[in-house]
Motif scaffolding. Sequence first.
Motif, PDB file in Angstrom:
ATOM      1  N   SER A  71       1.240  -0.888  -0.674  1.00  0.00           N
ATOM      2  CA  SER A  71      -0.380   0.110  -0.249  1.00  0.00           C
ATOM      3  C   SER A  71       0.681   1.539   0.365  1.00  0.00           C
ATOM      4  O   SER A  71       1.984   1.355   0.690  1.00  0.00           O
ATOM      5  N   GLY A  72       0.267   2.442  -0.725  1.00  0.00           N
ATOM      6  CA  GLY A  72       0.961   3.523  -0.661  1.00  0.00           C
ATOM      7  C   GLY A  72       0.316   4.490  -0.292  1.00  0.00           C
ATOM      8  O   GLY A  72      -0.536   4.905  -0.500  1.00  0.00           O
ATOM      9  N   VAL A  73       1.085   5.564   0.823  1.00  0.00           N
ATOM     10  CA  VAL A  73       0.549   6.689   0.461  1.00  0.00           C
ATOM     11  C   VAL A  73      -0.412   6.825   1.838  1.00  0.00           C
ATOM     12  O   VAL A  73      -1.366   7.329   1.458  1.00  0.00           O
ATOM     13  N   THR A  74      -0.134   6.479   2.743  1.00  0.00           N
ATOM     14  CA  THR A  74      -1.241   5.808   3.858  1.00  0.00           C
ATOM     15  C   THR A  74      -1.014   6.645   5.469  1.00  0.00           C
ATOM     16  O   THR A  74      -1.558   6.446   6.068  1.00  0.00           O
ATOM     17  N   TYR A  75      -0.036   7.245   5.492  1.00  0.00           N
ATOM     18  CA  TYR A  75       0.388   8.019   6.698  1.00  0.00           C
ATOM     19  C   TYR A  75       1.207   9.441   6.347  1.00  0.00           C
ATOM     20  O   TYR A  75       1.160   9.471   4.493  1.00  0.00           O
ATOM     21  N   SER A  78       4.792   9.503   4.593  1.00  0.00           N
ATOM     22  CA  SER A  78       4.853   8.996   3.330  1.00  0.00           C
ATOM     23  C   SER A  78       4.262  10.105   2.004  1.00  0.00           C
ATOM     24  O   SER A  78       4.782   9.766   0.944  1.00  0.00           O
ATOM     25  N   ARG A  79       2.715  10.704   2.131  1.00  0.00           N
ATOM     26  CA  ARG A  79       2.626  11.601   1.180  1.00  0.00           C
ATOM     27  C   ARG A  79       3.324  13.193   1.181  1.00  0.00           C
ATOM     28  O   ARG A  79       3.908  13.772   0.043  1.00  0.00           O
ATOM     29  N   GLU A  80       4.028  13.469   2.304  1.00  0.00           N
ATOM     30  CA  GLU A  80       4.918  14.799   1.915  1.00  0.00           C
ATOM     31  C   GLU A  80       6.128  13.994   1.425  1.00  0.00           C
ATOM     32  O   GLU A  80       6.358  14.841   0.633  1.00  0.00           O
ATOM     33  N   TYR A  95      -0.206  12.755  -4.724  1.00  0.00           N
ATOM     34  CA  TYR A  95       0.268  11.596  -3.654  1.00  0.00           C
ATOM     35  C   TYR A  95      -1.002  11.962  -2.942  1.00  0.00           C
ATOM     36  O   TYR A  95      -1.110  11.690  -2.328  1.00  0.00           O
ATOM     37  N   ALA A  96      -0.700  13.648  -2.594  1.00  0.00           N
ATOM     38  CA  ALA A  96      -1.833  14.304  -2.513  1.00  0.00           C
ATOM     39  C   ALA A  96      -2.989  14.163  -2.540  1.00  0.00           C
ATOM     40  O   ALA A  96      -4.489  13.730  -1.494  1.00  0.00           O
ATOM     41  N   LYS A  97      -3.235  13.845  -3.203  1.00  0.00           N
ATOM     42  CA  LYS A  97      -4.935  13.204  -4.051  1.00  0.00           C
ATOM     43  C   LYS A  97      -5.061  11.490  -3.412  1.00  0.00           C
ATOM     44  O   LYS A  97      -5.762  11.119  -3.485  1.00  0.00           O
ATOM     45  N   VAL A  98      -4.397  10.270  -3.741  1.00  0.00           N
ATOM     46  CA  VAL A  98      -4.333   9.350  -3.424  1.00  0.00           C
ATOM     47  C   VAL A  98      -4.620   9.373  -2.050  1.00  0.00           C
ATOM     48  O   VAL A  98      -5.354   8.266  -1.114  1.00  0.00           O
ATOM     49  N   TYR A  99      -3.775   9.890  -0.659  1.00  0.00           N
ATOM     50  CA  TYR A  99      -3.992  10.013   0.857  1.00  0.00           C
ATOM     51  C   TYR A  99      -5.271   9.968   0.961  1.00  0.00           C
ATOM     52  O   TYR A  99      -5.768   9.720   1.666  1.00  0.00           O
ATOM     53  N   GLU A 100      -6.017  11.530   0.246  1.00  0.00           N
ATOM     54  CA  GLU A 100      -6.976  11.827   0.354  1.00  0.00           C
ATOM     55  C   GLU A 100      -8.382  10.918  -0.253  1.00  0.00           C
ATOM     56  O   GLU A 100      -9.505  11.081   0.738  1.00  0.00           O
TER      57      GLU A 100
END
Length: 279
Positions: A71-75, A78-80, A95-100
């Motif tokens: 999984s990616g960008v769950t914290y 990681s997003r930053e 990355y910002a979009k997938v985090y939300e």
Amino acid sequence: MHIFKTQQKVIVKYNDGFFSSPHWSWDSFINRKGLHQQVLDDLKTVEADGSLEETIQTLKAPVTSQEIWASGVTYLRSREARMEESKDAGGGDFYAKVYEALRPELFFKSPAHRVVGHGDKVRIRKDSAWNVPEPELTLFICSAGTIEGYTIGNDMSSRDIEGENPLYLPQAKCYDGAAALGPCLFVPGQPINQKSGISIEVSRSGKTVFSDEISIDRMKRSHHELAEYLFREMSFPHGAYLMTGTGIVPPDTFTLNYADVITITIAGIGTLINEVAGQ
Ligand code: DO4
Ligand code: MG
């Protein structure tokens, strides 16, 4: 309960006793719904054997036919880090979009033959100059789609390759020795304590060059949500492992070197130690 895969045997450690049977083979032993209770039932017919403790010094990765996904960008961390590393490529926004987003980022990490276990060597790519370990709680999901256990994962990553273009993600993430799993499969019989901490230390010539820790309750998504998306349109006849993403990213000045030793600990599961292979 901890289940170990060794060269010859599946070994269960339960209440300080060690158990094994010649009838246990990894794939069929772990791939069961209600695994904790099923193993307790198995143990009723097997005697504890103290000599097995020595055998678990030579561990294999806890995998035979299971695919390893990640999984990616769950914290937030990681997003930053991803937004920063890919900003010149114009990829930061993704990355910002997938985090939300409702749908998580899930990607194929490794078949079993490219995974290394506790005490084995992980690798960094020869065509990359910026490499990091990613210490991740890793779910074991049986073929019925239920989370049955946990292990420690290291999602080794080439940050320069991923940062150059997000479409290079598979090359940044998938290569021989890019995934470590172990030391065992932890089967608590209930969801893992959300306050469990993940810690990492990287040492170079005996000196710590990076260390950090985070609690798994800092993850934005639930384990169930990640498992549910993975199993939506895919079947896994032997179950699957799913790394849940990293909440620890070293500073941008840090890169792994050959012979660095990576030590990852997750409370309840144990410690996974891997050296970075030389050139
Ligand atoms: O989006 C790229 C991969 C992210 C990742 O591996 C993580 O967040 O752990
Ligand atoms: Mg990762």
